[in-house]
Motif scaffolding. Structure first.
Motif, PDB file in Angstrom:
ATOM      1  N   ARG A 194       0.821  -1.216   0.000  1.00 45.15           N
ATOM      2  CA  ARG A 194       0.000   0.000   0.000  1.00 45.15           C
ATOM      3  C   ARG A 194       0.851   1.262   0.000  1.00 45.15           C
ATOM      4  O   ARG A 194       0.492   2.250  -0.629  1.00 45.15           O
ATOM      5  CB  ARG A 194      -0.940  -0.013   1.203  1.00 45.15           C
ATOM      6  CG  ARG A 194      -2.097  -0.973   0.990  1.00 45.15           C
ATOM      7  CD  ARG A 194      -2.989  -1.037   2.201  1.00 45.15           C
ATOM      8  NE  ARG A 194      -4.231  -1.725   1.896  1.00 45.15           N
ATOM      9  CZ  ARG A 194      -5.060  -2.204   2.831  1.00 45.15           C
ATOM     10  NH1 ARG A 194      -4.772  -2.033   4.113  1.00 45.15           N
ATOM     11  NH2 ARG A 194      -6.175  -2.805   2.481  1.00 45.15           N
ATOM     12  N   ASP A 200      -3.661  -2.587  -4.037  1.00 41.77           N
ATOM     13  CA  ASP A 200      -4.466  -1.896  -3.025  1.00 41.77           C
ATOM     14  C   ASP A 200      -4.599  -2.711  -1.736  1.00 41.77           C
ATOM     15  O   ASP A 200      -5.089  -2.206  -0.721  1.00 41.77           O
ATOM     16  CB  ASP A 200      -5.836  -1.474  -3.584  1.00 41.77           C
ATOM     17  CG  ASP A 200      -6.712  -2.655  -3.970  1.00 41.77           C
ATOM     18  OD1 ASP A 200      -6.559  -3.748  -3.383  1.00 41.77           O
ATOM     19  OD2 ASP A 200      -7.563  -2.489  -4.860  1.00 41.77           O
ATOM     20  N   ASP A 338      -0.396   2.082   8.391  1.00 45.96           N
ATOM     21  CA  ASP A 338      -0.904   2.246   7.031  1.00 45.96           C
ATOM     22  C   ASP A 338      -0.626   3.640   6.496  1.00 45.96           C
ATOM     23  O   ASP A 338      -0.525   4.603   7.246  1.00 45.96           O
ATOM     24  CB  ASP A 338      -2.361   1.781   6.875  1.00 45.96           C
ATOM     25  CG  ASP A 338      -3.356   2.774   7.393  1.00 45.96           C
ATOM     26  OD1 ASP A 338      -4.070   2.437   8.328  1.00 45.96           O
ATOM     27  OD2 ASP A 338      -3.404   3.891   6.839  1.00 45.96           O
TER      28      ASP A 338
END
Ligand code: ADP
Ligand code: MG
Length: 501
Positions: A194, A200, A338
């Motif tokens: 990512r 994705d 993330d």
């Protein structure tokens, strides 16, 4: 580096589990690996199919260099050997959703060679729980289409939208030794993909799925025979497969049986794996170099451009957050887990530093704490994620600045934040409109303290008799009387003075 000590206790002694993951990651690209057809998820069946993808006779595949670029960037992100020369092979097999009768893949000369991924099993204690997992290779290949089966009436349909979409197959070494390590590896790999933007990572949409290879052995002995559980589509399921499959194998071996090398399927509803077919060997596929495609040759300029295009990667970012910004290992890990969270945090940090005219290091702790406790708490409560947060990084930074310069107290900041969430108004305006500014008006505070002490004569006695823990009670009552608007430092001083009088 530590070796985890996950062991399965059998009737005849301990067993160790050995795990290797083969992860299929759909390459982020507008077009397929060898055709110009689109790749968007969720399109109407068979609306994204070129003549190449439908395998019409005479069609020629042309490599999409964007897919190649993404695979190379991914390889660089895991410190891997990049092979400037690689080649495509045909892997022959029949599937109703594979009209070519073969898949174009890379067996003998993959584009990416050996690399590595570092995992951390305990974010609060990273140095003691680090482990490096080897990656054997990454190759690119075509995905197949999809079959759909109707029961009433019985009929089957083929959707070729996915046919020919580029996949990266990322093959780990058999370096993992517990369900937790397998889970950590998969999560970390997804984080890296990512960040890089090459996939994705949406496992629920099938754009990333893992084949889980599991075997067991007596600690320290040779590897045992493995089984491979196909297409597992969440981190939690991968861990469940390892746990379940390892204990099944132990049961078989302890009963005097043998493990057969086979392909299994995972059934999440029953939390069990079932045999699907015996495992093919490479020669069953009659691999051979695809005669329609020239070998891929990458030049230095291409590789350099790939390298230049990489963002700051998770490990480097984490190190920077901990070392330069002074965040705790745990907070640094949470904020970098993330790419979107890190981006949001960095926007908050930049704005907070700008308004307060301080360095990012000086505002980092307060910013991280506010994001991870206040904002995350609120988002959880209202069922939203950072992406659709009703409060922007700029508004968060403004709120933090109001606390930092003493305009409002931390307690009032929580109230202001609630109002921001409800009304979408800016913090400065809320403080102004509702008259929430903190006061250092010593006269008012002094009067409030005197009142609190007068009403709690018994507690004052106890305090003076040595029960010093009551100090906080007087401060709290005074703050309450001041509706949270008193400067806490001034309150502290006033209470201390009044009690010692
Ligand atoms: P294949 O091409 O047949 O799938 P590979 O040698 O490429 O076989 O290995 C596939 C995966 O299985 C790799 O991720 C590897 O780490 C893992 N693996 C190999 N041997 C074992 C074993 N004995 N136990 C668990 N995993 C294994
Ligand atoms: Mg394999």
């Amino acid at each position: 580096m530590t070796e985890s000590t996950y062991r399965i206790q059998g009737a005849t002694g301990e067993w160790e589990v050995v795990i290797g993951l083969e992860v299929h990651a759909q390459v982020t690209s507008n077009a397929k690996l060898f055709s110009g057809a689109a790749t968007a998820f969720g399109a109407e069946p068979n609306t994204q199919v070129s003549l190449v993808d439908a395998a019409m006779p005479g069609m020629l595949p042309v490599p999409n260099m964007e897919c190649i670029r993404q695979a190379v960037r991914t390889g660089m992100a895991i410190d891997a050997q990049i092979n400037k020369w690689s080649r495509f092979d045909r892997k022959n097999y029949f599937y109703a959703d594979l009209p070519q009768g073969y898949q174009i893949s890379q067996l003998y000369h993959p584009i990416v060679g050996e690399g590595q991924i570092e995992i951390v099993l305990d974010e609060k204690n990273p140095d003691a729980s680090k482990k490096v997992i080897g990656v054997e290779r990454i190759h690119v290949e075509q995905d197949a289409g999809k079959l759909m089966h109707d029961q009433h009436p019985t009929s089957s349909y083929v959707d070729l939208n996915r046919s020919g979409v580029a996949l990266m197959e990322i093959v780990s070494k058999p370096d993992m030794r517990s369900p937790a390590e397998a889970g950590a590896y998969l999560s970390k790999l997804r984080t890296i993909l990512r960040y890089v933007g090459s996939c994705d990572g949406n496992m629920d949409q099938g754009s990333m799925r893992a084949d889980v290879n599991v075997s067991v052995r007596r600690p320290g002995e040779e590897f045992g025979t493995r089984t491979e559980t196909k297409n597992v589509n969440s981190v939690r399921f991968v861990m469940a497969v390892v746990e379940h499959e390892a204990s099944r194998q132990v049961d078989v071996l302890e009963a005097g049986g043998k493990i057969v090398q086979e392909t299994r399927l995972y059934d999440p509803d029953r939390n069990e794996t079932r045999s699907m077919r015996s495992k093919e060997d490479a020669h069953d596929y009659r691999y051979f170099p695809d005669p329609d495609l020239l070998p891929l040759e990458l030049d230095d300029a291409f590789l350099e451009a790939c390298r230049q295009s990489l963002p700051e990667l998770p490990d480097a970012k984490l190190r920077r957050y901990a070392q330069d910004l002074g965040l705790s290992a745990y907070n640094a890990a949470t904020l970098t887990a993330d790419a979107d969270t890190a981006r949001w945090f960095e926007a908050l940090l930049a704005e907070a530093a700008r308004i307060q005219k301080k360095s990012e290091g000086d505002v980092a702790k307060a910013s991280a704490n506010w994001l991870l406790s206040e904002l995350y708490g609120a988002l959880n409560r209202i069922g939203k994620s950072l992406e659709d947060s009703p409060v922007s990084p700029e508004e968060g930074a403004e709120l933090l600045a109001l606390v930092a310069d003493g305009t409002i107290s931390g307690t009032i900041a929580k109230q202001v934040f609630e109002i921001m969430l409800e009304t979408g108004e800016k913090p400065g305006k809320i403080v102004e409109d509702k008259g929430l500014k903190q006061t250092s008006d010593t006269g008012a505070i002094e009067a409030a303290v005197a009142d609190v002490l007068a009403k709690n004569g018994d507690k004052v006695e106890q305090y003076r008799g040595g029960k010093e823990a009551l100090f906080g009670f007087f401060v709290g009552q005074t703050m309450k009387a001041m509706q949270g608007k008193a400067n806490p430092q001034v309150v502290n001083e006033m209470v201390k003075k009044a009690l010692s009088a």
